[in-house]
Every structure is written in C-alpha cells, then in structure tokens.
Write a protein that holds these residues in place. Sequence first.
Motif, PDB file in Angstrom:
ATOM      1  N   SER A 180       0.778  -1.255   0.048  1.00 27.84           N
ATOM      2  CA  SER A 180      -0.052  -0.106  -0.013  1.00 27.84           C
ATOM      3  C   SER A 180       0.685   1.240  -0.018  1.00 27.84           C
ATOM      4  O   SER A 180       0.448   2.356   0.507  1.00 27.84           O
ATOM      5  N   TYR A 181       2.150   1.090  -0.641  1.00 29.61           N
ATOM      6  CA  TYR A 181       2.941   2.495  -0.748  1.00 29.61           C
ATOM      7  C   TYR A 181       2.633   3.117  -1.984  1.00 29.61           C
ATOM      8  O   TYR A 181       2.899   4.043  -2.257  1.00 29.61           O
ATOM      9  N   LEU A 182       2.011   2.227  -3.081  1.00 28.33           N
ATOM     10  CA  LEU A 182       1.792   2.901  -4.400  1.00 28.33           C
ATOM     11  C   LEU A 182       0.467   2.160  -4.879  1.00 28.33           C
ATOM     12  O   LEU A 182       0.223   1.057  -4.455  1.00 28.33           O
ATOM     13  N   LYS A 183      -0.271   3.231  -5.343  1.00 25.46           N
ATOM     14  CA  LYS A 183      -1.728   2.867  -5.960  1.00 25.46           C
ATOM     15  C   LYS A 183      -1.515   2.383  -7.308  1.00 25.46           C
ATOM     16  O   LYS A 183      -0.982   3.232  -8.183  1.00 25.46           O
ATOM     17  N   GLU A 184      -2.405   1.667  -7.543  1.00 26.93           N
ATOM     18  CA  GLU A 184      -2.579   1.016  -9.040  1.00 26.93           C
ATOM     19  C   GLU A 184      -3.127   2.239  -9.864  1.00 26.93           C
ATOM     20  O   GLU A 184      -3.836   3.159  -9.480  1.00 26.93           O
ATOM     21  N   GLY A 185      -2.280   2.559 -11.107  1.00 23.57           N
ATOM     22  CA  GLY A 185      -2.499   3.772 -11.811  1.00 23.57           C
ATOM     23  C   GLY A 185      -1.880   4.878 -11.705  1.00 23.57           C
ATOM     24  O   GLY A 185      -2.071   5.982 -12.324  1.00 23.57           O
ATOM     25  N   SER A 186      -1.200   5.087 -10.570  1.00 20.52           N
ATOM     26  CA  SER A 186      -0.533   6.022 -10.023  1.00 20.52           C
ATOM     27  C   SER A 186       0.929   6.334 -10.504  1.00 20.52           C
ATOM     28  O   SER A 186       1.908   7.090 -10.344  1.00 20.52           O
ATOM     29  N   TYR A 187       1.361   5.047 -11.371  1.00 23.66           N
ATOM     30  CA  TYR A 187       2.905   4.987 -11.791  1.00 23.66           C
ATOM     31  C   TYR A 187       2.592   4.575 -13.153  1.00 23.66           C
ATOM     32  O   TYR A 187       2.029   3.991 -13.594  1.00 23.66           O
ATOM     33  N   THR A 188       3.979   4.720 -13.874  1.00 28.05           N
ATOM     34  CA  THR A 188       4.084   3.944 -15.148  1.00 28.05           C
ATOM     35  C   THR A 188       4.561   2.819 -14.940  1.00 28.05           C
ATOM     36  O   THR A 188       6.223   2.829 -14.147  1.00 28.05           O
TER      37      THR A 188
END
Length: 122
Positions: A78-86
């Motif tokens: 839960s440090y990175l949300k789906e769709g928030s990164y390439t």
Amino acid sequence: MTEDFYKSLGGTRNPDPLVEQIKALQYDLNSEYNAGLDVDGIAGQATMAALKGVQNIIVKGHKSYVVLWVQQKLQGYSYLKEGSYTPMVYDESTFQAVTNLQKNWGRPTDGVLRIETWGVYF
C-alpha cells in the motif's frame, strides 16, 4: 517435502508466494542484467550480490522488469496505488513510494534500492 511427494499423494502443494516472487525477481535479474542466478526462490548471497550490482543502475527514468517487481511489491504494501505510476519505469511516484517505505522501515531515505531496502521485501 518435494512436489513429487505431494503429487504421489494425489494433490499439489500451494506454492509459497514469496518464493515465487523471488524466483520472478531472479529471472528478471538474469534476463535483464545477466546475473547468472539459479532461479530457486532463495534470496541468498548470490541474489543479494546481483541486487547490489544494480543499485546504481535503477535510478529515476530506468525501465525494467525489476522495477515492475518493485512496483508490485510497493502496491502490495500500500505504498503505491494502481494507476499512479508508469509500469516498469522508476518514475517519481515509484521513487516517492520507495522513500516512504525506507522512512517507515528506518532505512536511508534516498530512494536508492540498496540491500537495506531490498531486505524489507524479503
């Protein structure tokens, strides 16, 4: 117990997700960086040495399946949300997620994927 043992009993053993994740990472290290690792799912000395060898390569803008592996782990924690990164790119969102993980785990907060940071994933 071996997989053959479980098959002889008429069933299969559910694979350990962490072992499978480490195997995927080892495969990626071999295919992208010629690490020469046994794909055994063990984060031993050879795997850690391979990770240390790429720590200065994986910087902002770097694209690889190893980065995707990191992104998937960060998303799982839960440090990175789906769709928030390439996907596959060590972009700003991934960098920030790595530094947040490092801060929360008491690691140097510089976004560098060094051994102390990899230790969190295993």
